[in-house]
Design a protein around this motif. Structure first.
Motif, PDB file in Angstrom:
ATOM      1  N   LEU A   1      13.400   8.953   0.015  1.00  0.00           N
ATOM      2  CA  LEU A   1      12.910   7.583  -0.198  1.00  0.00           C
ATOM      3  C   LEU A   1      11.723   7.608  -1.159  1.00  0.00           C
ATOM      4  N   LEU A   2      11.853   6.883  -2.280  1.00  0.00           N
ATOM      5  CA  LEU A   2      10.743   6.792  -3.234  1.00  0.00           C
ATOM      6  C   LEU A   2       9.786   5.688  -2.814  1.00  0.00           C
ATOM      7  N   GLU A   3      10.343   4.568  -2.399  1.00  0.00           N
ATOM      8  CA  GLU A   3       9.478   3.431  -2.071  1.00  0.00           C
ATOM      9  C   GLU A   3      10.217   2.411  -1.226  1.00  0.00           C
ATOM     10  N   TYR A   4       9.405   1.608  -0.502  1.00  0.00           N
ATOM     11  CA  TYR A   4       9.897   0.373   0.098  1.00  0.00           C
ATOM     12  C   TYR A   4       9.409  -0.765  -0.778  1.00  0.00           C
TER      13      TYR A   4
ATOM     14  N   GLY B   1       2.081   0.754 -11.851  1.00  0.00           N
ATOM     15  CA  GLY B   1       1.217   1.630 -11.055  1.00  0.00           C
ATOM     16  C   GLY B   1       1.724   3.044 -10.888  1.00  0.00           C
ATOM     17  N   VAL B   2       2.793   3.414 -11.626  1.00  0.00           N
ATOM     18  CA  VAL B   2       3.368   4.753 -11.446  1.00  0.00           C
ATOM     19  C   VAL B   2       3.454   5.452 -12.797  1.00  0.00           C
ATOM     20  N   LEU B   3       2.978   6.698 -12.842  1.00  0.00           N
ATOM     21  CA  LEU B   3       3.112   7.495 -14.062  1.00  0.00           C
ATOM     22  C   LEU B   3       3.847   8.788 -13.722  1.00  0.00           C
ATOM     23  N   GLU B   4       4.895   9.084 -14.488  1.00  0.00           N
ATOM     24  CA  GLU B   4       5.555  10.397 -14.375  1.00  0.00           C
ATOM     25  C   GLU B   4       5.166  11.151 -15.638  1.00  0.00           C
ATOM     26  N   SER B   5       4.551  12.309 -15.487  1.00  0.00           N
ATOM     27  CA  SER B   5       4.117  13.003 -16.703  1.00  0.00           C
ATOM     28  C   SER B   5       3.853  14.481 -16.441  1.00  0.00           C
TER      29      SER B   5
ATOM     30  N   ILE C   1       2.068  10.154 -10.469  1.00  0.00           N
ATOM     31  CA  ILE C   1       0.806   9.595  -9.968  1.00  0.00           C
ATOM     32  C   ILE C   1       1.083   8.144  -9.584  1.00  0.00           C
ATOM     33  N   LYS C   2       0.652   7.761  -8.384  1.00  0.00           N
ATOM     34  CA  LYS C   2       0.916   6.390  -7.929  1.00  0.00           C
ATOM     35  C   LYS C   2      -0.363   5.703  -7.485  1.00  0.00           C
ATOM     36  N   LYS C   3      -0.603   4.565  -8.058  1.00  0.00           N
ATOM     37  CA  LYS C   3      -1.718   3.727  -7.601  1.00  0.00           C
ATOM     38  C   LYS C   3      -1.374   3.197  -6.221  1.00  0.00           C
TER      39      LYS C   3
ATOM     40  N   PHE D   1      18.234  -0.064 -14.094  1.00  0.00           N
ATOM     41  CA  PHE D   1      18.041   0.802 -15.263  1.00  0.00           C
ATOM     42  C   PHE D   1      16.674   0.485 -15.824  1.00  0.00           C
ATOM     43  N   LYS D   2      15.740   1.415 -15.574  1.00  0.00           N
ATOM     44  CA  LYS D   2      14.324   1.089 -15.763  1.00  0.00           C
ATOM     45  C   LYS D   2      13.792   1.349 -17.165  1.00  0.00           C
ATOM     46  N   LYS D   3      14.421   2.268 -17.880  1.00  0.00           N
ATOM     47  CA  LYS D   3      13.882   2.603 -19.205  1.00  0.00           C
ATOM     48  C   LYS D   3      14.254   1.521 -20.217  1.00  0.00           C
TER      49      LYS D   3
ATOM     50  N   SER E   1       0.844  -1.195   0.000  1.00  0.00           N
ATOM     51  CA  SER E   1       0.000   0.000   0.000  1.00  0.00           C
ATOM     52  C   SER E   1       0.882   1.250   0.000  1.00  0.00           C
ATOM     53  N   LYS E   2       0.797   2.014  -1.082  1.00  0.00           N
ATOM     54  CA  LYS E   2       1.605   3.240  -1.173  1.00  0.00           C
ATOM     55  C   LYS E   2       1.107   4.277  -0.161  1.00  0.00           C
ATOM     56  N   LEU E   3      -0.209   4.247   0.151  1.00  0.00           N
ATOM     57  CA  LEU E   3      -0.735   5.194   1.141  1.00  0.00           C
ATOM     58  C   LEU E   3      -0.161   4.865   2.515  1.00  0.00           C
TER      59      LEU E   3
ATOM     60  N   TRP F   1      19.532  10.997  -8.949  1.00  0.00           N
ATOM     61  CA  TRP F   1      19.831   9.653  -9.452  1.00  0.00           C
ATOM     62  C   TRP F   1      19.363   8.617  -8.431  1.00  0.00           C
ATOM     63  N   GLU F   2      19.009   7.436  -8.969  1.00  0.00           N
ATOM     64  CA  GLU F   2      18.361   6.428  -8.119  1.00  0.00           C
ATOM     65  C   GLU F   2      19.331   5.350  -7.676  1.00  0.00           C
ATOM     66  N   VAL F   3      19.127   4.880  -6.472  1.00  0.00           N
ATOM     67  CA  VAL F   3      19.933   3.774  -5.960  1.00  0.00           C
ATOM     68  C   VAL F   3      19.037   2.870  -5.102  1.00  0.00           C
TER      69      VAL F   3
ATOM     70  N   ILE G   1      -0.831  11.799  -5.590  1.00  0.00           N
ATOM     71  CA  ILE G   1      -0.093  12.692  -6.496  1.00  0.00           C
ATOM     72  C   ILE G   1       1.175  13.051  -5.742  1.00  0.00           C
ATOM     73  N   GLU G   2       2.312  12.902  -6.424  1.00  0.00           N
ATOM     74  CA  GLU G   2       3.574  13.118  -5.727  1.00  0.00           C
ATOM     75  C   GLU G   2       4.415  14.146  -6.477  1.00  0.00           C
ATOM     76  N   GLU G   3       5.138  14.923  -5.725  1.00  0.00           N
ATOM     77  CA  GLU G   3       6.106  15.867  -6.284  1.00  0.00           C
ATOM     78  C   GLU G   3       7.136  15.077  -7.096  1.00  0.00           C
ATOM     79  N   PHE G   4       7.509  15.584  -8.286  1.00  0.00           N
ATOM     80  CA  PHE G   4       8.502  14.907  -9.120  1.00  0.00           C
ATOM     81  C   PHE G   4       9.900  15.290  -8.631  1.00  0.00           C
ATOM     82  N   LEU G   5      10.685  14.284  -8.271  1.00  0.00           N
ATOM     83  CA  LEU G   5      12.036  14.541  -7.758  1.00  0.00           C
ATOM     84  C   LEU G   5      13.050  14.316  -8.859  1.00  0.00           C
ATOM     85  N   THR G   6      14.120  15.120  -8.855  1.00  0.00           N
ATOM     86  CA  THR G   6      15.199  14.851  -9.814  1.00  0.00           C
ATOM     87  C   THR G   6      16.456  14.463  -9.050  1.00  0.00           C
TER      88      THR G   6
HETATM   89  P1  AMP Z   1       7.966   3.478  -7.114  1.00  0.00           P
HETATM   90  O1  AMP Z   1       7.190   2.239  -7.426  1.00  0.00           O
HETATM   91  O2  AMP Z   1       7.287   4.361  -6.142  1.00  0.00           O
HETATM   92  O3  AMP Z   1       9.406   3.273  -6.789  1.00  0.00           O
HETATM   93  O4  AMP Z   1       8.114   4.214  -8.510  1.00  0.00           O
HETATM   94  C1  AMP Z   1       8.692   3.573  -9.646  1.00  0.00           C
HETATM   95  C2  AMP Z   1       9.673   4.487 -10.325  1.00  0.00           C
HETATM   96  O5  AMP Z   1       9.043   5.728 -10.654  1.00  0.00           O
HETATM   97  C3  AMP Z   1      10.865   4.887  -9.445  1.00  0.00           C
HETATM   98  O6  AMP Z   1      11.881   3.938  -9.463  1.00  0.00           O
HETATM   99  C4  AMP Z   1      11.275   6.183 -10.088  1.00  0.00           C
HETATM  100  O7  AMP Z   1      12.039   5.957 -11.275  1.00  0.00           O
HETATM  101  C5  AMP Z   1       9.960   6.803 -10.486  1.00  0.00           C
HETATM  102  N1  AMP Z   1       9.463   7.670  -9.394  1.00  0.00           N
HETATM  103  C6  AMP Z   1       8.661   7.315  -8.372  1.00  0.00           C
HETATM  104  N2  AMP Z   1       8.401   8.361  -7.557  1.00  0.00           N
HETATM  105  C7  AMP Z   1       9.056   9.408  -8.089  1.00  0.00           C
HETATM  106  C8  AMP Z   1       9.167  10.788  -7.719  1.00  0.00           C
HETATM  107  N3  AMP Z   1       8.530  11.303  -6.663  1.00  0.00           N
HETATM  108  N4  AMP Z   1       9.935  11.578  -8.504  1.00  0.00           N
HETATM  109  C9  AMP Z   1      10.567  11.083  -9.603  1.00  0.00           C
HETATM  110  N5  AMP Z   1      10.474   9.816 -10.019  1.00  0.00           N
HETATM  111  C10 AMP Z   1       9.734   8.973  -9.270  1.00  0.00           C
END
Ligand code: AMP
Ligand code: GLY
Length: 418
Positions: free
Chosen positions: A276-279, A154-158, A144-146, A208-210, A103-105, A186-188, A179-184
């Protein structure tokens, strides 16, 4: 020790491969497994990993005493709770702790409650309020995150309002969203291995997701990975540990929970520090395929210690090599792709140079390996530096051939200078 690994991807092949090297094992099973795990373990094709009764029956039938849960769905379904109740040890969190991923919430409110740095967000459960909020942000890139599990979709960046509203409308049919703020930055990815009492942090990974070179194209489940990540310095790791990892484990304990399994921290390193983007509550795919060949400790001994909650005193040995994983995918992935292509050549390499893990492969009636999904193989190259690891990975990737297969040619490049 008789081990059952639940799942059928490359990650599970990598986990089973590590267990298969242990002298402490008297049996190794994978349910349902793939054509790669078939070579090193007994695949239990009829066992449904998300059905506790089916898993418990298999454990009783084969005297399995250790279950390693690979993917998130069985964890969210409470399979670990049911195995515990049946007296069978399962490595993975209970259903309540699995909410950190399911649950993202829930995970967002956990992060905010425990002061873990993360992107600003708002929750919505009805379309009108969502549309109002989106229109106010018109022109800005947002995420946007489901709320619930969505197998990476479940995630759209747009910044395209029509695309955002369409995505949100679909999600809101049967779920809530953020709805989440777009962060810039690099990911680890950082994994903590937890025995329910203590945890150890494993070497950093990046995925490398793309779909295509230079981070172009649509998001995928992951087209490659490296381990360790050169830009994760000691100082940065200390900051991540203090602001994210320690606060998470304190939060878990303050909330009256315990965590046994792998806790995955998906981080964005921004100009304001790590966020932290996600657990996830399990190993990542494809990060695991890059990471596990660098763990030198015997998996039987390691997970015996985990089962006994003796991780703290376990001498975990990590190789000082570098690892780079290239995913070989079916043409068209992550969109529509064809299944059932025959894999013409399965090379054999020395394990210390190239390791190949299957995903979504199976055997046809003539015992040919055929593709059965989008991401089909993870080819992992190892070396004294990233340039050698990369060369080895690409030699391996070029040897795996099936019709219309493709892979990215630039995995890891942005992190190291050749
Ligand atoms: P998540 O499932 O929440 O990790 O999202 C999947 C992918 O979407 C992440 O690995 C990021 O590449 C991208 N992402 C998620 N949240 C953000 C955010 N707030 N800002 C920028 N990119 C994000
Ligand atoms: N590599 C991302 C994941 O496993 O969710």
């Amino acid at each position: 020790m008789k081990v059952l690994v639940l799942g059928s991807g490359s990650r599970e092949h990598a986990i089973a491969w590590k267990f298969s090297k242990s002298n402490l094992l008297s049996g190794l099973y994978v349910a349902p497994g793939n054509a790669g795990t078939e070579e090193i373990a007994e695949n239990l094709y009829d066992v449904d990993p998300c059905n506790s009764a089916s898993v418990i029956n298999a454990c009783k039938k084969y005297n399995i005493d250790f279950v390693f849960v690979g993917p998130e769905a069985p964890l969210a379904a409470g399979v670990v709770d049911d195995l515990d109740a049946a007296g069978i040890y399962a490595f993975g969190p209970c259903k309540a702790a699995a909410q950190l991923e399911a649950s993202k919430l829930y995970s967002k409110s956990f992060m905010n409650r425990h002061h873990i740095p993360t992107a600003y967000s708002e929750e919505f459960d009805n379309y009108k309020a969502f549309e109002r909020a989106v229109r106010k942000l018109e022109g800005k890139k947002i995420v946007i995150k489901k709320n619930g599990l969505a197998a990476g979709k479940g995630v759209l960046e747009s910044d395209n309002i029509d695309e955002i509203l369409e995505f949100g409308k679909n999600v809101l049919k049967d779920d809530t969203l953020l709805i989440e703020e777009f962060l810039t930055g690099w990911e680890v990815t950082i994994f903590a291995l937890c025995d329910g009492k203590d945890y150890v942090i494993l070497p950093s990974c990046a995925d490398f997701k793309k779909a295509y070179d230079n981070d172009k194209g649509p998001n995928t489940g992951g087209m490659g990975a490296i381990c360790p990540v050169p830009s994760v310095t000691k100082e940065l790791m200390a900051e991540i540990q203090e602001k994210v990892i320690d606060r998470t484990f304190e939060g878990i304990s303050d909330d009256g929970m315990t965590f046994k399994g792998i806790l995955y921290f998906g981080l964005m390193i921004t100009a304001d520090g790590p966020k932290l983007l996600e657990y996830n509550v399990r190993f990542g795919d494809p990060e695991t395929q890059a990471l596990l060949p660098l763990i030198e400790s015997d998996f039987g001994s390691l997970f015996n210690a985990v089962r006994k909650q003796e991780l703290k005193s376990f001498p975990l040995e990590i190789s000082n090599k570098y690892s780079l994983c290239v995913v070989v995918a079916a043409g068209g992935y992550p969109g529509a792709y064809k299944k059932g292509n025959i894999v013409h050549y399965m090379p054999r390499f020395r394990d210390d140079l190239v390791v190949i893990f299957h995903a979504s492969t199976k055997l046809d009636i003539d015992d040919n390996i055929i593709t059965n999904g989008g991401r089909c193989f993870s080819v992992v190259g190892l070396g004294e530096d990233f340039s050698i690891a990369s060369q080895n990975a690409y030699v391996g990737a070029h040897e795996v051939y099936f019709k219309d297969c493709f892979f990215r040619n630039d995995i890891g490049k942005k992190f190291f200078v050749e």
